[in-house]
Design an enzyme around this catalytic site. Sequence first.
Site, PDB file in Angstrom:
ATOM      1  N   ASP A 110     -10.065   2.950   1.368  1.00  0.00           N
ATOM      2  CA  ASP A 110     -10.286   2.569   2.776  1.00  0.00           C
ATOM      3  C   ASP A 110     -10.959   3.716   3.542  1.00  0.00           C
ATOM      4  O   ASP A 110     -11.717   3.478   4.483  1.00  0.00           O
ATOM      5  CB  ASP A 110      -8.953   2.233   3.469  1.00  0.00           C
ATOM      6  CG  ASP A 110      -8.453   0.835   3.119  1.00  0.00           C
ATOM      7  OD1 ASP A 110      -9.271  -0.015   2.725  1.00  0.00           O
ATOM      8  OD2 ASP A 110      -7.236   0.598   3.246  1.00  0.00           O
ATOM      9  N   LYS A 164       0.805  -1.232   0.000  1.00  0.00           N
ATOM     10  CA  LYS A 164       0.000   0.000   0.000  1.00  0.00           C
ATOM     11  C   LYS A 164       0.842   1.289   0.000  1.00  0.00           C
ATOM     12  O   LYS A 164       0.429   2.288  -0.582  1.00  0.00           O
ATOM     13  CB  LYS A 164      -0.948   0.016   1.211  1.00  0.00           C
ATOM     14  CG  LYS A 164      -2.134  -0.934   1.072  1.00  0.00           C
ATOM     15  CD  LYS A 164      -3.108  -0.720   2.213  1.00  0.00           C
ATOM     16  CE  LYS A 164      -4.264  -1.691   2.159  1.00  0.00           C
ATOM     17  NZ  LYS A 164      -5.271  -1.406   3.187  1.00  0.00           N
TER      18      LYS A 164
HETATM   19  P1  NAP Z   1      -0.246  -2.243  10.886  1.00  0.00           P
HETATM   20  O1  NAP Z   1       0.169  -1.181   9.916  1.00  0.00           O
HETATM   21  O2  NAP Z   1       0.671  -3.359  11.211  1.00  0.00           O
HETATM   22  O3  NAP Z   1      -0.637  -1.470  12.260  1.00  0.00           O
HETATM   23  C1  NAP Z   1      -1.016  -2.164  13.423  1.00  0.00           C
HETATM   24  C2  NAP Z   1      -0.975  -1.197  14.615  1.00  0.00           C
HETATM   25  O4  NAP Z   1      -1.390  -1.936  15.761  1.00  0.00           O
HETATM   26  C3  NAP Z   1       0.416  -0.639  14.912  1.00  0.00           C
HETATM   27  O5  NAP Z   1       0.306   0.681  15.362  1.00  0.00           O
HETATM   28  C4  NAP Z   1       0.902  -1.545  16.041  1.00  0.00           C
HETATM   29  O6  NAP Z   1       1.782  -0.901  16.914  1.00  0.00           O
HETATM   30  C5  NAP Z   1      -0.402  -1.814  16.763  1.00  0.00           C
HETATM   31  N1  NAP Z   1      -0.321  -3.065  17.532  1.00  0.00           N
HETATM   32  C6  NAP Z   1      -0.132  -4.319  17.045  1.00  0.00           C
HETATM   33  N2  NAP Z   1      -0.139  -5.210  18.045  1.00  0.00           N
HETATM   34  C7  NAP Z   1      -0.301  -4.507  19.192  1.00  0.00           C
HETATM   35  C8  NAP Z   1      -0.368  -4.854  20.558  1.00  0.00           C
HETATM   36  N3  NAP Z   1      -0.286  -6.134  20.962  1.00  0.00           N
HETATM   37  N4  NAP Z   1      -0.539  -3.865  21.470  1.00  0.00           N
HETATM   38  C9  NAP Z   1      -0.639  -2.584  21.078  1.00  0.00           C
HETATM   39  N5  NAP Z   1      -0.585  -2.177  19.786  1.00  0.00           N
HETATM   40  C10 NAP Z   1      -0.421  -3.133  18.860  1.00  0.00           C
HETATM   41  O7  NAP Z   1      -1.603  -2.939  10.409  1.00  0.00           O
HETATM   42  P2  NAP Z   1      -2.817  -2.232   9.630  1.00  0.00           P
HETATM   43  O8  NAP Z   1      -2.659  -2.427   8.179  1.00  0.00           O
HETATM   44  O9  NAP Z   1      -2.969  -0.849  10.177  1.00  0.00           O
HETATM   45  O10 NAP Z   1      -4.049  -3.159  10.073  1.00  0.00           O
HETATM   46  C11 NAP Z   1      -4.494  -3.134  11.405  1.00  0.00           C
HETATM   47  C12 NAP Z   1      -5.789  -3.931  11.555  1.00  0.00           C
HETATM   48  O11 NAP Z   1      -6.823  -3.348  10.775  1.00  0.00           O
HETATM   49  C13 NAP Z   1      -5.687  -5.393  11.116  1.00  0.00           C
HETATM   50  O12 NAP Z   1      -6.430  -6.169  12.024  1.00  0.00           O
HETATM   51  C14 NAP Z   1      -6.348  -5.383   9.749  1.00  0.00           C
HETATM   52  O13 NAP Z   1      -6.914  -6.639   9.427  1.00  0.00           O
HETATM   53  C15 NAP Z   1      -7.434  -4.338   9.965  1.00  0.00           C
HETATM   54  N6  NAP Z   1      -7.871  -3.698   8.700  1.00  0.00           N
HETATM   55  C16 NAP Z   1      -9.180  -3.859   8.332  1.00  0.00           C
HETATM   56  C17 NAP Z   1      -9.629  -3.261   7.171  1.00  0.00           C
HETATM   57  C18 NAP Z   1     -11.086  -3.426   6.767  1.00  0.00           C
HETATM   58  O14 NAP Z   1     -11.423  -3.166   5.611  1.00  0.00           O
HETATM   59  N7  NAP Z   1     -11.947  -3.802   7.679  1.00  0.00           N
HETATM   60  C19 NAP Z   1      -8.771  -2.493   6.378  1.00  0.00           C
HETATM   61  C20 NAP Z   1      -7.429  -2.336   6.793  1.00  0.00           C
HETATM   62  C21 NAP Z   1      -6.993  -2.958   7.971  1.00  0.00           C
HETATM   63  P3  NAP Z   1       3.326  -0.631  16.547  1.00  0.00           P
HETATM   64  O15 NAP Z   1       3.309   0.358  15.428  1.00  0.00           O
HETATM   65  O16 NAP Z   1       3.894  -0.091  17.815  1.00  0.00           O
HETATM   66  O17 NAP Z   1       3.883  -1.964  16.137  1.00  0.00           O
END
Ligand code: NAP
Length: 294
Positions: free
Chosen positions: A110, A74
Amino acid sequence: MATSRITGTTKLLGVLGYPIAHTLSPTMHNQAIAHLGLDYVYLPFPVRPQDLAIALQGLGVIGIQGLSLTIPHKQAILPHLATVDPVAQAVGAVNTVWPTPEGWAGTNTDVAGFLAPLLSMDRDWTQTTAVILGNGGAARAVVAACAQLGCQQIQVVGRNAAKLAAFHQSWLASPLPVRLTVQTWDQLPALLPQAQLLVNTTPIGMDPQTTASPVPASSLAKLAPGAIAYDLIYTPRPTRFLREAQHQGAIALDGLEMLVQQGAAALEIWLGRSAPLDVMRQAAQGGLAIREPA
Ligand code: NAP
């Protein structure tokens, strides 16, 4: 689309990701295409990070009509695009591209996907404080969406001070009206009484860690009546976070509608016509049901 309907004139759409086997997008898009009776097919393409440029070149040469991008492409797609619309520029990520005479054009659906279920609610968003858990890629789309809604205040909660500071910095020059502060997790209980919109963008609670929740039930009790709890996760439905928030009187929204709406917005760009939302919603629900263990 049934393979028997693929002909010499069938046009190609697809999604690039790595890994890609989990994606619901082909199911949603192909059922929409079949419903519309169009001569298109939408395929998943597993493309490793180092192969993005060559994949784009090859797919461009064979005349692909549009692509979705998912993890890990992305942000990496940005240097390959001739034009990026202001929303995607503000987010810093693109999930939808299409070919133009000048080269690839990109946007981020999104943001519209996240907004769709909120816009169907009768709320004065200008009086809303949004609390966003996590500061990754999805959180960026949620911040842009909250800014578009006109939220009074956006509080982003993260666990890594350096990443939080960089996240804050990245919005300072944004053309969007972003009133954003960043907080560490220990501040969350104090933020919850003002949160009319609480969004989980972390993977905490996602299958298979379904007993986990980003917010303890005791803290969710601090939410004001009528607050919205929005979890971007859609496996399981609902997550523990949403179950417990709803139990405290919150309005619960899961991530499936966002997934469907971002896909519909992309399809509308590629086809230049309305997408059949109900068909896409049912396809996504059906795709999830197949995945769930008996
Ligand atoms: P990402 O870029 O990896 O971001 C994840 C975030 O969560 C980061 O800020 C990370 O912190 C934090 N995090 C992860 N594990 C954690 C924990 N145990 N405690 C505290 N913070 C934690 O992932 P993303 O692309 O943003 O996606 C995040 C979620 O959104 C996923 O579950 C994905 O499936 C969902 N999503 C859904 C849609 C939809 O259409 N419904 C679209 C996009 C994403 P750090 O930065 O400190 O590592």
